[in-house]
Structures are given as structure tokens and as C-alpha cells.
Design a protein around this motif. Structure first.
Motif, PDB file in Angstrom:
ATOM      1  N   THR A  30       0.866  -1.177   0.000  1.00  0.00           N
ATOM      2  CA  THR A  30       0.000   0.000   0.000  1.00  0.00           C
ATOM      3  C   THR A  30       0.903   1.228   0.000  1.00  0.00           C
ATOM      4  OG1 THR A  30      -0.103   0.113   2.427  1.00  0.00           O
ATOM      5  CG2 THR A  30      -1.791  -1.200   1.337  1.00  0.00           C
ATOM      6  N   THR A  31       0.569   2.218  -0.800  1.00  0.00           N
ATOM      7  CA  THR A  31       1.372   3.444  -0.822  1.00  0.00           C
ATOM      8  C   THR A  31       0.517   4.627  -0.391  1.00  0.00           C
ATOM      9  OG1 THR A  31       0.851   4.244  -3.065  1.00  0.00           O
ATOM     10  CG2 THR A  31       2.570   2.556  -2.879  1.00  0.00           C
ATOM     11  N   GLY A  32       1.167   5.595   0.246  1.00  0.00           N
ATOM     12  CA  GLY A  32       0.463   6.832   0.568  1.00  0.00           C
ATOM     13  C   GLY A  32       0.226   7.629  -0.702  1.00  0.00           C
ATOM     14  N   GLY A  33       1.217   7.615  -1.569  1.00  0.00           N
ATOM     15  CA  GLY A  33       1.168   8.436  -2.779  1.00  0.00           C
ATOM     16  C   GLY A  33       0.253   7.868  -3.853  1.00  0.00           C
ATOM     17  N   PRO A  34      -0.227   8.764  -4.740  1.00  0.00           N
ATOM     18  CA  PRO A  34      -1.078   8.307  -5.843  1.00  0.00           C
ATOM     19  C   PRO A  34      -0.274   7.657  -6.955  1.00  0.00           C
ATOM     20  CG  PRO A  34      -0.746  10.673  -6.000  1.00  0.00           C
ATOM     21  CD  PRO A  34      -0.046  10.220  -4.748  1.00  0.00           C
ATOM     22  N   GLU A  35      -0.961   6.895  -7.786  1.00  0.00           N
ATOM     23  CA  GLU A  35      -0.294   6.123  -8.846  1.00  0.00           C
ATOM     24  C   GLU A  35       0.493   7.025  -9.794  1.00  0.00           C
ATOM     25  OE1 GLU A  35      -2.905   3.467 -10.935  1.00  0.00           O
ATOM     26  OE2 GLU A  35      -1.234   2.529 -12.017  1.00  0.00           O
ATOM     27  N   ASN A  36      -0.026   8.198 -10.105  1.00  0.00           N
ATOM     28  CA  ASN A  36       0.657   9.027 -11.116  1.00  0.00           C
ATOM     29  C   ASN A  36       1.971   9.625 -10.619  1.00  0.00           C
ATOM     30  OD1 ASN A  36      -0.117  11.204  -9.583  1.00  0.00           O
ATOM     31  ND2 ASN A  36      -1.664  11.964 -11.025  1.00  0.00           N
ATOM     32  N   GLY A  37       2.285   9.457  -9.324  1.00  0.00           N
ATOM     33  CA  GLY A  37       3.592   9.877  -8.825  1.00  0.00           C
ATOM     34  C   GLY A  37       4.673   8.843  -9.093  1.00  0.00           C
ATOM     35  N   TYR A  38       4.223   7.607  -9.322  1.00  0.00           N
ATOM     36  CA  TYR A  38       5.180   6.505  -9.501  1.00  0.00           C
ATOM     37  C   TYR A  38       5.452   6.254 -10.975  1.00  0.00           C
ATOM     38  CZ  TYR A  38       5.199   5.624  -4.534  1.00  0.00           C
ATOM     39  OH  TYR A  38       5.386   5.761  -3.177  1.00  0.00           O
ATOM     40  N   ARG A  39       6.175   7.201 -11.580  1.00  0.00           N
ATOM     41  CA  ARG A  39       6.562   7.062 -12.983  1.00  0.00           C
ATOM     42  C   ARG A  39       7.697   8.059 -13.243  1.00  0.00           C
ATOM     43  NH1 ARG A  39       1.352  10.070 -15.852  1.00  0.00           N
ATOM     44  NH2 ARG A  39       1.388  11.890 -14.508  1.00  0.00           N
ATOM     45  N   SER A  40       8.364   7.896 -14.375  1.00  0.00           N
ATOM     46  CA  SER A  40       9.422   8.828 -14.747  1.00  0.00           C
ATOM     47  C   SER A  40       8.879  10.248 -14.719  1.00  0.00           C
ATOM     48  CB  SER A  40       9.927   8.526 -16.161  1.00  0.00           C
ATOM     49  OG  SER A  40      10.420   7.217 -16.226  1.00  0.00           O
ATOM     50  N   GLY A  41       9.586  11.140 -14.046  1.00  0.00           N
ATOM     51  CA  GLY A  41       9.159  12.533 -13.983  1.00  0.00           C
ATOM     52  C   GLY A  41       8.096  12.809 -12.945  1.00  0.00           C
ATOM     53  N   GLY A  42       7.546  11.770 -12.336  1.00  0.00           N
ATOM     54  CA  GLY A  42       6.543  11.957 -11.281  1.00  0.00           C
ATOM     55  C   GLY A  42       7.200  12.255  -9.941  1.00  0.00           C
ATOM     56  N   ASP A  43       6.389  12.474  -8.910  1.00  0.00           N
ATOM     57  CA  ASP A  43       6.908  12.833  -7.586  1.00  0.00           C
ATOM     58  C   ASP A  43       7.906  11.816  -7.049  1.00  0.00           C
ATOM     59  OD1 ASP A  43       5.378  15.070  -7.525  1.00  0.00           O
ATOM     60  OD2 ASP A  43       3.828  14.252  -6.194  1.00  0.00           O
ATOM     61  N   ASN A  44       7.727  10.561  -7.411  1.00  0.00           N
ATOM     62  CA  ASN A  44       8.608   9.503  -6.878  1.00  0.00           C
ATOM     63  C   ASN A  44       9.553   8.916  -7.932  1.00  0.00           C
ATOM     64  OD1 ASN A  44       7.358   9.473  -4.147  1.00  0.00           O
ATOM     65  ND2 ASN A  44       5.570   8.907  -5.351  1.00  0.00           N
ATOM     66  N   TRP A  45       9.554   9.465  -9.116  1.00  0.00           N
ATOM     67  CA  TRP A  45      10.527   9.190 -10.194  1.00  0.00           C
ATOM     68  C   TRP A  45      10.490   7.799 -10.808  1.00  0.00           C
ATOM     69  CZ3 TRP A  45      12.102  11.155  -5.412  1.00  0.00           C
ATOM     70  CH2 TRP A  45      12.196  12.544  -5.378  1.00  0.00           C
ATOM     71  N   PHE A  46      10.142   6.807 -10.021  1.00  0.00           N
ATOM     72  CA  PHE A  46      10.229   5.421 -10.492  1.00  0.00           C
ATOM     73  C   PHE A  46       8.907   4.695 -10.266  1.00  0.00           C
ATOM     74  CE2 PHE A  46      14.423   6.709  -8.946  1.00  0.00           C
ATOM     75  CZ  PHE A  46      15.159   6.588 -10.114  1.00  0.00           C
ATOM     76  N   THR A  47       8.728   3.610 -11.001  1.00  0.00           N
ATOM     77  CA  THR A  47       7.550   2.773 -10.758  1.00  0.00           C
ATOM     78  C   THR A  47       7.800   1.901  -9.527  1.00  0.00           C
ATOM     79  OG1 THR A  47       8.371   0.936 -12.083  1.00  0.00           O
ATOM     80  CG2 THR A  47       7.119   2.639 -13.255  1.00  0.00           C
ATOM     81  N   ILE A  48       6.716   1.364  -8.972  1.00  0.00           N
ATOM     82  CA  ILE A  48       6.878   0.444  -7.834  1.00  0.00           C
ATOM     83  C   ILE A  48       7.688  -0.781  -8.277  1.00  0.00           C
ATOM     84  CG2 ILE A  48       5.686  -1.020  -6.144  1.00  0.00           C
ATOM     85  CD1 ILE A  48       5.101   1.811  -5.548  1.00  0.00           C
ATOM     86  N   SER A  49       7.451  -1.247  -9.512  1.00  0.00           N
ATOM     87  CA  SER A  49       8.210  -2.413  -9.993  1.00  0.00           C
ATOM     88  C   SER A  49       9.709  -2.143  -9.965  1.00  0.00           C
ATOM     89  CB  SER A  49       7.784  -2.774 -11.414  1.00  0.00           C
ATOM     90  OG  SER A  49       6.476  -3.276 -11.415  1.00  0.00           O
ATOM     91  N   GLU A  50      10.098  -0.915 -10.315  1.00  0.00           N
ATOM     92  CA  GLU A  50      11.531  -0.576 -10.270  1.00  0.00           C
ATOM     93  C   GLU A  50      12.016  -0.512  -8.825  1.00  0.00           C
ATOM     94  OE1 GLU A  50      12.257   2.166 -14.209  1.00  0.00           O
ATOM     95  OE2 GLU A  50      10.957   2.974 -12.668  1.00  0.00           O
ATOM     96  N   LEU A  51      11.217   0.109  -7.962  1.00  0.00           N
ATOM     97  CA  LEU A  51      11.661   0.325  -6.583  1.00  0.00           C
ATOM     98  C   LEU A  51      11.737  -0.975  -5.782  1.00  0.00           C
ATOM     99  CD1 LEU A  51       9.561   3.555  -6.012  1.00  0.00           C
ATOM    100  CD2 LEU A  51      12.062   3.445  -6.085  1.00  0.00           C
TER     101      LEU A  51
END
Ligand SMILES: Cc1cc2nc3c(=O)[nH]c(=O)nc-3n(C[C@H](O)[C@H](O)[C@H](O)COP(=O)(O)O)c2cc1C
Length: 181
Positions: free
Chosen positions: A108-129
């Protein structure tokens, strides 16, 4: 024969949790599914390695369910990996006990899905992390199944969380072939 599933929940305070508790509740009463609260079982963090290894042998599919903490799992689950996946048992010479086991990571993540991508708030996908955990389990001869993620867990409504919980219950019981499609 029905597949036996063990769900290891690693949440420091599952009773106060909304998302992880909602997911766990969806598994209530399912036969052949053992649901465990790791922090409750090991309040002093001394993991019973023999017991854990025995349980791993007994179950076909192992699910690690946890809230995402700083792009990783809560520390007791990291300790569980460090203590339980021993040289000569899980990997290395004679370390073939987990061959054929299936592993699912459910986050479960606090952040929304659109943050987990290149250029998003979290830069990377969950699969990468999540790659360190994937590499660990694959190194131990496990089969790493598609992950399950509930995004926006902190702000999601009760209706959203119960919908996610139903999706979770289905995900962890689905066969590898269906998941990979
Ligand atoms: C120490 C800590 C670290 C966190 N790190 C992240 C993070 O890296 N990414 C994220 O999306 N949410 C992060 N969160 C938010 C949690 O993932 C979120 O609160 C949790 O998934 C909600 O589930 P729960 O209701 O079961 O506690 C963090 C929360 C805490 C307390």
C-alpha cells in the motif's frame, strides 16, 4: 489439491492501520490461507528461524503484505529476509528449499499512482523500486509473481479500500498464468 497460501503482513501497528487492515479482512475465513501479523508475533524482533523455514516448506505461495515506507518494506520484514533466508538453506550449496515456491509482494502506498513514474513525484515505478526484494526471492529460487499495489492508501475512502481488498483477495489466489497475461 488446493494451493496453500501464507500471507505475512508487516505493519508496525496493524490495529491502527486502515489500508492493510482492510486488505487483511478480505482474506478472513479463506481456507488454506494463513494470515500472520509479523510485528505482533515478534514484538522483541527475535525471529524464530526454524519455525519460519518450516512454514515456508508447508506453503506453496507466500505473500508479503506491507505499507511502503521510504520506498521499501518496514524494517522487521527486512530482518525477516536477513534472518530466514540463510546460506545453505535458501541459497548457496544445498540451498534449494524454496525451489518451486511462488512469491507475491502486496504494497500500500500513501502516494497516488501518477507519482510513480518517470518525472513523477517519486521518479520510479513500484516495480523498479521493489527490485531488491525481487532479486532476493529470485536468488533463492523462488518464482516472483506480479505484484499487487493499492495506491493512495492514506486518503482513499472506505469504499475504495474495500474495493481494493476484493481485488487483493482475487489477485493472491489467481494462477501465475492468468496474472502474467
Ligand atoms: C515511515 C513512513 C514512510 C513512508 N514512506 C512512504 C513512501 O516512500 N511512499 C509512499 O507512497 N508512502 C509512504 N508512506 C505512507 C504509507 O505507505 C501509508 O501511510 C500506508 O501505506 C497506509 O497504509 P495503512 O493504512 O495500512 O497504514 C510512509 C509512511 C511512513 C509512516
Amino acid at each position: 489439491m488446493k494451493m496453500k497460501i501464507m500471507v505475512i503482513i508487516a505493519h508496525p501497528d496493524l490495529k491502527q492501520s486502515r489500508a492493510n487492515q482492510a486488505l487483511a479482512q478480505a482474506l478472513n475465513g479463506q481456507t488454506d490461507t494463513l494470515v500472520r501479523d509479523l510485528y505482533q508475533e515478534y514484538p522483541n524482533w527475535t525471529i524464530d528461524v526454524q519455525k519460519e523455514q518450516q512454514l515456508l516448506l508447508e506453503y506453496d505461495r507466500i505473500v508479503f503484505q506491507f505499507p511502503f515506507y521510504w520506498y521499501s518494506c518496514p524494517p522487521l520484514l527486512k530482518k525477516w529476509f536477513d534472518d530466514v533466508l540463510t546460506y545453505g538453506w535458501a541459497f548457496g550449496p544445498g540451498g534449494e528449499h524454496l525451489k518451486g515456491k511462488e512469491f507475491v509482494v502486496a504494497i500500500t502506498t500513501g502516494g497516488p499512482e501518477n507519482g510513480y513514474r518517470s518525472g513523477g513525484d517519486n521518479w520510479f515505478t513500484i516495480s523498479e523500486l521493489i527490485r531488491p526484494i525481487q532479486a532476493t526471492l529470485v536468488r533463492c529460487n523462488g518464482t516472483f509473481l506480479p505484484i499487487f499495489v493499492t495506491y493512495n492508501a492514506s486518503f482513499g475512502t472506505d469504499a475504495y479500500l474495500s474495493q481494493e481488498a476484493r481485488r487483493y483477495a482475487e489477485h493472491i489466489q489467481t494462477s501465475l498464468i492468468t496474472l502474467a497475461r
